[in-house]
Design a protein around this motif. Structure first.
Motif, PDB file in Angstrom:
ATOM      1  N   UNK A  31      -7.137  10.352 -12.587  1.00  0.00           N
ATOM      2  CA  UNK A  31      -6.575   9.089 -13.079  1.00  0.00           C
ATOM      3  C   UNK A  31      -5.054   9.148 -13.103  1.00  0.00           C
ATOM      4  N   UNK A  32      -4.462   7.970 -13.053  1.00  0.00           N
ATOM      5  CA  UNK A  32      -3.013   7.795 -13.137  1.00  0.00           C
ATOM      6  C   UNK A  32      -2.735   6.969 -14.390  1.00  0.00           C
ATOM      7  N   UNK A  33      -1.846   7.438 -15.242  1.00  0.00           N
ATOM      8  CA  UNK A  33      -1.580   6.736 -16.497  1.00  0.00           C
ATOM      9  C   UNK A  33      -0.829   5.427 -16.277  1.00  0.00           C
ATOM     10  N   UNK A  34       0.165   5.436 -15.389  1.00  0.00           N
ATOM     11  CA  UNK A  34       0.975   4.242 -15.141  1.00  0.00           C
ATOM     12  C   UNK A  34       1.156   4.091 -13.630  1.00  0.00           C
ATOM     13  N   UNK A  35       0.606   3.019 -13.075  1.00  0.00           N
ATOM     14  CA  UNK A  35       0.683   2.787 -11.633  1.00  0.00           C
ATOM     15  C   UNK A  35       1.647   1.637 -11.383  1.00  0.00           C
ATOM     16  N   UNK A  36       2.682   1.890 -10.575  1.00  0.00           N
ATOM     17  CA  UNK A  36       3.765   0.938 -10.403  1.00  0.00           C
ATOM     18  C   UNK A  36       3.891   0.465  -8.952  1.00  0.00           C
ATOM     19  N   UNK A  37       4.300  -0.797  -8.784  1.00  0.00           N
ATOM     20  CA  UNK A  37       4.623  -1.334  -7.467  1.00  0.00           C
ATOM     21  C   UNK A  37       6.078  -0.970  -7.193  1.00  0.00           C
ATOM     22  N   UNK A  38       6.321  -0.100  -6.205  1.00  0.00           N
ATOM     23  CA  UNK A  38       7.634   0.529  -6.032  1.00  0.00           C
ATOM     24  C   UNK A  38       8.743  -0.475  -5.741  1.00  0.00           C
ATOM     25  N   UNK A  39       8.454  -1.499  -4.952  1.00  0.00           N
ATOM     26  CA  UNK A  39       9.376  -2.606  -4.740  1.00  0.00           C
ATOM     27  C   UNK A  39       8.558  -3.799  -4.282  1.00  0.00           C
ATOM     28  N   UNK A  40       9.083  -5.019  -4.424  1.00  0.00           N
ATOM     29  CA  UNK A  40       8.295  -6.218  -4.129  1.00  0.00           C
ATOM     30  C   UNK A  40       7.934  -6.357  -2.657  1.00  0.00           C
ATOM     31  N   UNK A  41       6.872  -7.105  -2.423  1.00  0.00           N
ATOM     32  CA  UNK A  41       6.518  -7.478  -1.055  1.00  0.00           C
ATOM     33  C   UNK A  41       7.507  -8.501  -0.494  1.00  0.00           C
ATOM     34  N   UNK A  42       7.937  -9.422  -1.344  1.00  0.00           N
ATOM     35  CA  UNK A  42       8.854 -10.468  -0.896  1.00  0.00           C
ATOM     36  C   UNK A  42      10.263  -9.880  -0.712  1.00  0.00           C
TER      37      UNK A  42
END
Length: 345
Positions: free
Chosen positions: A124-135
């Motif tokens: 498991x991963x405690x905090x999963x982040x979107x590294x930078x936006x798609x837009x």
């Protein structure tokens, strides 16, 4: 060590977070393991990484940081003592080696989570982040926003629904954003509110004495919506250690190794750093101590992400948790900011 909680959770995390992007290029596996040993010993229980690390991103070293963390988990048996954050890379034409489709589609998110879990040797991963936006938006040293035809269609609800499925599977616990704008944060908060979907706990953006742009707009979002800033580059790629003040050449420094990351190389950054160094010396502090303490004690900062290439640097960075800047020092810092505002975007 001082601790707080990950916003909207009961997870206890250290106010200092160990950044790991040097593991795999600037730091060997053994050095990475030594840093994690020392950090945990000093009460730092929050580690941050990303699928694309080490930095700069290269096919040969893609995933190396997560693999080093994974071998440390296996060797130490201390996975349960660490709050682990990682990230999925967004669209980038220069990184086709990560996956065929560099987007946040359900298939891409599923693939990235499973690959990260394998490299990290965890369930498991405690905090999963979107590294930078798609837009396309202003990030990575771009000061202002320019409207661009990027063919992006708003899919934020779909992204949250996909992430929700992995929360329910137990593969991730909480979610966050990175290199995001106030508009982006509010859109994610809006969708989570109206569709009963996972709520972002954090945003990971640059913040330092040389780049206080987060204070304009984003800080209000964080404080009113209870989203925590995970501040990265608090030392401005080493500029705020003071080691470049005399114009010396430091071939192993990040600024010289990676000239493509030029946001901290302007004349204004150099001049501001000199003024900040004078304030630090006058008050019996090193520039590193003052710079890190300034970031850590901001009300909207949940954790300050420090990174180091040597244990000596790591020790000084972690020790900054005990430094508290007076109102007088803050006033002097703000006077410099007024004269040379945000020299690094």
């Amino acid at each position: 060590m001082k601790h707080t909680t990950l916003p909207n959770t009961d997870i206890k995390i250290s106010k200092i977070c160990l950044g790991t992007m040097t593991f795999g290029q600037q730091n060997s596996e053994a050095e990475g393991h030594a840093q994690m040993d020392y950090a945990l010993e000093k009460g730092v229980n929050f580690f941050d990484t990303a699928e694309m690390y080490s930095v700069p991103g290269r096919k040969e070293t893609y995933g190396s940081t997560e693999r080093i963390i994974g071998t440390w988990f296996k060797k130490s048996g201390k996975r349960e003592e660490v709050v682990l954050a990682t990230k999925i890379a967004g669209p980038s034409p220069g990184m086709p080696y990560i996956r065929e489709n560099m987007d946040f589609s359900p298939a891409s998110i599923a693939l990235s989570i499973d690959k990260s879990l394998t490299r990290l040797q965890t369930d498991y991963i405690d905090l999963y982040q979107l590294h930078w936006p798609e837009r396309k938006t202003n990030m990575f040293g771009q000061r202002g926003f320019k409207v661009q035809d990027d063919a992006w269609e708003d899919n934020i609800q779909n992204i949250l629904e996909t992430l929700d499925s992995f929360v329910k599977q137990g593969k991730i616990n909480h979610i966050g954003l990175s290199n995001e704008t106030p508009w982006g944060m509010m859109r994610f908060l809006e969708e989570s509110k109206y569709h009963n979907l996972p709520r972002i706990a954090t945003v990971q953006n640059p913040y330092s004495l040389l780049s206080r742009l987060f204070e304009v707009g984003s800080s209000e979002v964080c404080m009113r919506e209870n989203v925590g800033l995970l501040a990265y580059s608090p030392l401005g790629f080493g500029r705020l250690t003071g080691k470049f003040l005399n114009g010396e050449s430091l071939p192993k420094s990040r600024i010289e190794l990676f000239p493509q990351f030029a946001r901290y190389n302007s004349t204004q950054c150099t001049e501001a750093t000199k003024l900040y160094n004078e304030i630090a010396l006058k008050n019996g502090l090193s520039l590193t101590e003052m710079s890190l303490a300034f970031v850590t004690q901001q009300a909207f900062v949940t954790s300050n992400i420090i990174g180091a290439t040597t244990i000596e640097q790591l020790k000084e960075n972690i020790a900054s948790i005990d430094v508290v800047l007076s109102d007088e020092i803050i006033g002097e810092i703000n006077a410099v900011q007024a004269v040379i505002p945000d020299p690094a975007p």
